[in-house]
Design a protein around this motif. Sequence first.
Motif, PDB file in Angstrom:
ATOM      1  N   HIS A  52       8.382  38.641  52.770  1.00 48.12           N
ATOM      2  CA  HIS A  52       8.184  39.957  53.371  1.00 48.12           C
ATOM      3  C   HIS A  52       6.958  39.932  54.278  1.00 48.12           C
ATOM      4  CE1 HIS A  52      10.514  42.174  49.920  1.00 48.12           C
ATOM      5  NE2 HIS A  52      11.222  41.250  50.529  1.00 48.12           N
ATOM      6  N   GLU A  53       7.064  40.560  55.418  1.00 45.38           N
ATOM      7  CA  GLU A  53       5.955  40.604  56.377  1.00 45.38           C
ATOM      8  C   GLU A  53       5.561  42.054  56.633  1.00 45.38           C
ATOM      9  OE1 GLU A  53       7.116  38.405  59.810  1.00 45.38           O
ATOM     10  OE2 GLU A  53       7.149  36.479  58.754  1.00 45.38           O
ATOM     11  N   ASN A  54       5.017  42.687  55.620  1.00 47.02           N
ATOM     12  CA  ASN A  54       4.595  44.079  55.722  1.00 47.02           C
ATOM     13  C   ASN A  54       3.095  44.139  55.981  1.00 47.02           C
ATOM     14  OD1 ASN A  54       7.238  44.707  55.032  1.00 47.02           O
ATOM     15  ND2 ASN A  54       6.757  44.869  52.850  1.00 47.02           N
ATOM     16  N   SER A  55       2.695  45.047  56.846  1.00 44.77           N
ATOM     17  CA  SER A  55       1.281  45.144  57.204  1.00 44.77           C
ATOM     18  C   SER A  55       0.965  46.552  57.675  1.00 44.77           C
ATOM     19  CB  SER A  55       0.944  44.153  58.318  1.00 44.77           C
ATOM     20  OG  SER A  55      -0.308  44.443  58.909  1.00 44.77           O
ATOM     21  N   PRO A  56      -0.238  47.069  57.338  1.00 51.69           N
ATOM     22  CA  PRO A  56      -0.646  48.384  57.854  1.00 51.69           C
ATOM     23  C   PRO A  56      -0.849  48.400  59.359  1.00 51.69           C
ATOM     24  CG  PRO A  56      -2.436  47.330  56.643  1.00 51.69           C
ATOM     25  CD  PRO A  56      -1.223  46.494  56.405  1.00 51.69           C
ATOM     26  N   ASP A  57      -0.879  47.218  59.975  1.00 50.33           N
ATOM     27  CA  ASP A  57      -1.027  47.134  61.424  1.00 50.33           C
ATOM     28  C   ASP A  57       0.309  47.217  62.156  1.00 50.33           C
ATOM     29  OD1 ASP A  57      -3.799  46.769  61.150  1.00 50.33           O
ATOM     30  OD2 ASP A  57      -3.536  44.609  60.843  1.00 50.33           O
ATOM     31  N   PRO A  59       3.248  49.341  63.360  1.00 43.96           N
ATOM     32  CA  PRO A  59       3.653  50.744  63.557  1.00 43.96           C
ATOM     33  C   PRO A  59       5.061  51.024  63.031  1.00 43.96           C
ATOM     34  CG  PRO A  59       2.683  49.842  65.560  1.00 43.96           C
ATOM     35  CD  PRO A  59       2.903  48.691  64.635  1.00 43.96           C
ATOM     36  N   GLY A  60       5.956  50.060  63.154  1.00 41.84           N
ATOM     37  CA  GLY A  60       7.316  50.253  62.670  1.00 41.84           C
ATOM     38  C   GLY A  60       7.368  50.411  61.170  1.00 41.84           C
ATOM     39  N   TYR A  61       6.549  49.649  60.457  1.00 41.06           N
ATOM     40  CA  TYR A  61       6.515  49.758  58.996  1.00 41.06           C
ATOM     41  C   TYR A  61       5.913  51.100  58.581  1.00 41.06           C
ATOM     42  CZ  TYR A  61       5.888  48.309  54.129  1.00 41.06           C
ATOM     43  OH  TYR A  61       5.935  48.226  52.758  1.00 41.06           O
ATOM     44  N   ARG A  62       4.924  51.540  59.314  1.00 44.55           N
ATOM     45  CA  ARG A  62       4.335  52.861  59.025  1.00 44.55           C
ATOM     46  C   ARG A  62       5.369  53.975  59.238  1.00 44.55           C
ATOM     47  NH1 ARG A  62      -1.479  54.186  59.396  1.00 44.55           N
ATOM     48  NH2 ARG A  62      -2.682  52.303  58.960  1.00 44.55           N
ATOM     49  N   ARG A  63       6.160  53.857  60.294  1.00 44.40           N
ATOM     50  CA  ARG A  63       7.201  54.863  60.536  1.00 44.40           C
ATOM     51  C   ARG A  63       8.212  54.869  59.390  1.00 44.40           C
ATOM     52  NH1 ARG A  63       6.747  53.050  65.846  1.00 44.40           N
ATOM     53  NH2 ARG A  63       8.540  51.673  65.603  1.00 44.40           N
ATOM     54  N   PHE A  64       8.555  53.697  58.915  1.00 50.48           N
ATOM     55  CA  PHE A  64       9.484  53.584  57.790  1.00 50.48           C
ATOM     56  C   PHE A  64       8.918  54.293  56.558  1.00 50.48           C
ATOM     57  CE2 PHE A  64      10.440  51.027  53.948  1.00 50.48           C
ATOM     58  CZ  PHE A  64      11.809  51.291  53.840  1.00 50.48           C
ATOM     59  N   LEU A  65       7.652  54.034  56.243  1.00 51.13           N
ATOM     60  CA  LEU A  65       7.025  54.640  55.073  1.00 51.13           C
ATOM     61  C   LEU A  65       6.780  56.135  55.243  1.00 51.13           C
ATOM     62  CD1 LEU A  65       4.399  51.865  54.210  1.00 51.13           C
ATOM     63  CD2 LEU A  65       6.575  52.315  53.041  1.00 51.13           C
ATOM     64  N   SER A  94      -0.708  52.891  50.691  1.00 47.32           N
ATOM     65  CA  SER A  94      -2.008  53.276  50.128  1.00 47.32           C
ATOM     66  C   SER A  94      -3.034  53.473  51.240  1.00 47.32           C
ATOM     67  CB  SER A  94      -2.495  52.210  49.143  1.00 47.32           C
ATOM     68  OG  SER A  94      -2.587  50.933  49.761  1.00 47.32           O
ATOM     69  N   VAL A  95      -2.972  52.658  52.275  1.00 52.64           N
ATOM     70  CA  VAL A  95      -3.885  52.789  53.414  1.00 52.64           C
ATOM     71  C   VAL A  95      -3.621  54.110  54.127  1.00 52.64           C
ATOM     72  CG1 VAL A  95      -4.542  51.818  55.648  1.00 52.64           C
ATOM     73  CG2 VAL A  95      -4.102  50.295  53.698  1.00 52.64           C
ATOM     74  N   MET A  96      -2.361  54.454  54.289  1.00 54.54           N
ATOM     75  CA  MET A  96      -2.011  55.700  54.968  1.00 54.54           C
ATOM     76  C   MET A  96      -2.536  56.910  54.198  1.00 54.54           C
ATOM     77  SD  MET A  96       1.882  54.540  56.032  1.00 54.54           S
ATOM     78  CE  MET A  96       2.422  56.126  56.676  1.00 54.54           C
ATOM     79  N   PHE A  97      -2.416  56.881  52.874  1.00 55.23           N
ATOM     80  CA  PHE A  97      -2.930  57.998  52.085  1.00 55.23           C
ATOM     81  C   PHE A  97      -4.464  58.023  52.093  1.00 55.23           C
ATOM     82  CE2 PHE A  97       1.335  58.347  50.103  1.00 55.23           C
ATOM     83  CZ  PHE A  97       1.479  59.724  50.206  1.00 55.23           C
ATOM     84  N   GLU A  98      -5.093  56.868  52.063  1.00 59.03           N
ATOM     85  CA  GLU A  98      -6.561  56.836  52.125  1.00 59.03           C
ATOM     86  C   GLU A  98      -7.046  57.385  53.456  1.00 59.03           C
ATOM     87  OE1 GLU A  98      -7.453  52.775  51.208  1.00 59.03           O
ATOM     88  OE2 GLU A  98      -7.649  53.193  49.060  1.00 59.03           O
ATOM     89  N   GLU A  99      -6.363  57.067  54.526  1.00 64.67           N
ATOM     90  CA  GLU A  99      -6.720  57.604  55.845  1.00 64.67           C
ATOM     91  C   GLU A  99      -6.593  59.129  55.867  1.00 64.67           C
ATOM     92  OE1 GLU A  99      -5.254  53.743  58.512  1.00 64.67           O
ATOM     93  OE2 GLU A  99      -3.959  55.502  58.292  1.00 64.67           O
ATOM     94  N   ALA A 100      -5.700  59.652  55.009  1.00 60.39           N
ATOM     95  CA  ALA A 100      -5.498  61.103  54.935  1.00 60.39           C
ATOM     96  C   ALA A 100      -6.408  61.763  53.900  1.00 60.39           C
ATOM     97  CB  ALA A 100      -4.037  61.400  54.597  1.00 60.39           C
ATOM     98  N   GLY A 101      -7.345  60.990  53.328  1.00 63.52           N
ATOM     99  CA  GLY A 101      -8.333  61.557  52.423  1.00 63.52           C
ATOM    100  C   GLY A 101      -7.972  61.512  50.944  1.00 63.52           C
ATOM    101  N   HIS A 102      -7.045  60.639  50.579  1.00 62.01           N
ATOM    102  CA  HIS A 102      -6.631  60.542  49.179  1.00 62.01           C
ATOM    103  C   HIS A 102      -7.048  59.189  48.591  1.00 62.01           C
ATOM    104  CE1 HIS A 102      -4.296  64.219  49.463  1.00 62.01           C
ATOM    105  NE2 HIS A 102      -3.779  63.773  50.592  1.00 62.01           N
ATOM    106  N   PRO A 103      -7.956  59.182  47.622  1.00 62.91           N
ATOM    107  CA  PRO A 103      -8.343  57.926  46.980  1.00 62.91           C
ATOM    108  C   PRO A 103      -7.124  57.275  46.334  1.00 62.91           C
ATOM    109  CG  PRO A 103      -9.795  59.726  46.320  1.00 62.91           C
ATOM    110  CD  PRO A 103      -8.641  60.348  47.037  1.00 62.91           C
TER     111      PRO A 103
END
Length: 211
Positions: A52-57, A59-65, A94-103
Amino acid sequence: MLTCPLCASADTAFYHRDARREYLRCRHCALVFVPPAFHLGPEEERAVYDQHENSPDDPGYRRFLSRLFDPLRERLPPGARGLDFGAGPGPTLSVMFEEAGHPMAIYDPFYAPDASVLEAEYDFITATEVVEHLFAPGEELARLVDRLRPEGWLGVMTKRVTDREAFTRWHYILDSTHVAFFSEATFRWLAEERGMAVEFPAADVALLRKA
């Protein structure tokens, strides 16, 4: 006949067979599952996940999530604390939620195996593309619900079974690590069994709220 790995009912029946393995369906909770004789060993399973090649960098994976992230975030109070269960080799939700202010805490049996995080309590827990991999989904999901605070959310993303004809042609069953297949009826059974409310705000997404 084998018992269901979600509800432990013995009322299971043959559902489908392909060239590699067979599938049973529980008449009680409607889970479709692969018998243990066809499960991969840990090393074989890990080898699949390593591809699997998933990464917070990405954009397509972020759209999926975002199919789970967006509706769940709308329902959370500021600063709600979460756990990403089954985060995989490239934790991103988890990175996306942390960016939104959620530990956030993360857990994955192969890539983040610190089981101490499963002893804490959380306002929400996410499991994206995870439940279809669980050999013992009843045990694992019960443990997650127990770690939720009152009115906490369990957010699940997994493709859902619709009917037998579609199942036989479904790409989702081609992945040898996919062994448990949920339908909307299965999630409704789970919600009732655990005293939760359930809603389906997006494709492949189920949100369950603890009473």
